[in-house]
Scaffold this motif. Structure first.
Motif, short mmCIF file in Angstrom:
data_model
loop_
_atom_site.label_atom_id
_atom_site.label_comp_id
_atom_site.label_asym_id
_atom_site.label_seq_id
_atom_site.Cartn_x
_atom_site.Cartn_y
_atom_site.Cartn_z
N UNK A 26 0.83 -1.20 0.00
CA UNK A 26 0.00 0.00 0.00
C UNK A 26 0.87 1.25 0.00
N UNK A 27 2.02 1.15 0.66
CA UNK A 27 2.98 2.26 0.66
C UNK A 27 4.05 1.94 -0.38
N UNK A 28 4.26 2.84 -1.32
CA UNK A 28 5.25 2.60 -2.36
C UNK A 28 6.66 2.86 -1.86
N UNK B 183 6.53 4.77 -8.55
CA UNK B 183 5.32 4.02 -8.88
C UNK B 183 4.73 4.59 -10.16
N UNK B 184 4.25 3.69 -10.98
CA UNK B 184 3.62 4.19 -12.21
C UNK B 184 2.12 3.93 -12.17
N UNK C 285 -1.20 8.73 -5.04
CA UNK C 285 -0.55 10.02 -4.80
C UNK C 285 0.91 9.78 -4.37
N UNK C 286 1.72 10.84 -4.40
CA UNK C 286 3.13 10.64 -4.02
C UNK C 286 3.29 10.28 -2.55
N UNK C 287 4.40 9.63 -2.24
CA UNK C 287 4.74 9.32 -0.85
C UNK C 287 5.25 10.60 -0.19
#
Ligand code: GLN
Length: 240
Positions: A118-120, A169-170, A174-176
């Protein structure tokens, strides 16, 4: 009146400590913000049915390999992935919980634990060493601003992971966001501790958020400080 059901995954680890702090935080919110009364229900989650009742979930510290093993055995691993990644309900993992919510973890044995993801990010497990190398650090958490971040937060690190890399991530996530780092200075004072590959020496990443998923390396549940729980619940309620 709004109602919010918050679960704590109760397969292993510090789930009752999280429930205690959630109780404190819920009480604090209800007593300080009478205008928008919220009816909180807090529950231990061990089954898919209990998970389905939850609007939000905490995954506690403990031993991530044990938690994922028991989750897989009891058939709740896939429902957890769905909860976090498909339904995108608010989920917060502390320590072992952060490991489980990461897309990748290193230092896992061959055929090691299955993650929820879930967290990239990729975490480095046991970054600071063994149990005996546990430590406490007084931390400034900028996101606690309105609750007095300057007061410092007691960061309890027990065989804690750090985020060693934010993965590209592609997908549509949303961004981390990096919410907090542990100043490198603190680490460097500890002999024999290797620096995480965080690409700079401003410190190890110990709190991140990506959309609905929050992860912290340390254990607020092992303190009496409910400020992060208050902040997290208020975010879910849209009060911050
Ligand atoms: N205190 C903790 O949650 C420790 C996490 C542990 N190192 C793990 O890999 O699961």
């Amino acid at each position: 009146m709004m109602s919010l059901t918050v679960g704590v995954l109760a397969l292993q680890g510090g789930f009752s400590e999280h429930l205690d702090l959630l109780r404190t935080a819920a009480h604090h919110i209800s007593s300080t913000d009478a205008a928008s009364k919220t009816d909180f229900t807090l529950l231990e989650v061990r089954t898919e049915e209990q998970l389905a009742r939850c609007d939000a979930l905490i995954i506690p510290g403990g031993e991530s390999t044990t938690i994922s093993f028991v989750a897989a055995q009891s058939g709740i691993l896939e429902p957890l992935r769905d909860f976090v990644k498909v339904q995108k309900r608010p989920t917060w993992g502390t320590c072992a919980g952060l490991i489980l919510l990461s897309d990748e973890a290193n230092a896992t044995k061959k055929g090691g634990q299955e993650l929820i993801g879930g967290l990239g990010v990729r975490v480095h497990r046991n970054h600071f060493g063994r149990q005996i190398e546990s430590f406490e650090a007084n931390m400034t958490l900028p996101f606690l601003d309105d609750q007095g971040a300057q007061a410092g937060f007691p960061g309890v690190f027990i065989r804690a992971p750090v985020v060693e890399e934010i993965l590209a991530t592609n997908d549509s996530r949303p961004p981390v966001e990096v919410l907090a780092k542990l100043p490198g200075r603190l680490n460097k004072m500890k002999p024999g501790v290797s620096q995480a590959n965080t690409k700079d020496d401003s410190g190890d990443i110990i709190a991140v958020r990506q959309g609905n998923v929050l992860g912290t390396s340390f254990h607020p549940e092992l303190t009496k400080d409910a400020r992060i729980h208050v902040w997290w619940l208020k975010q879910i309620l849209g009060q911050q």
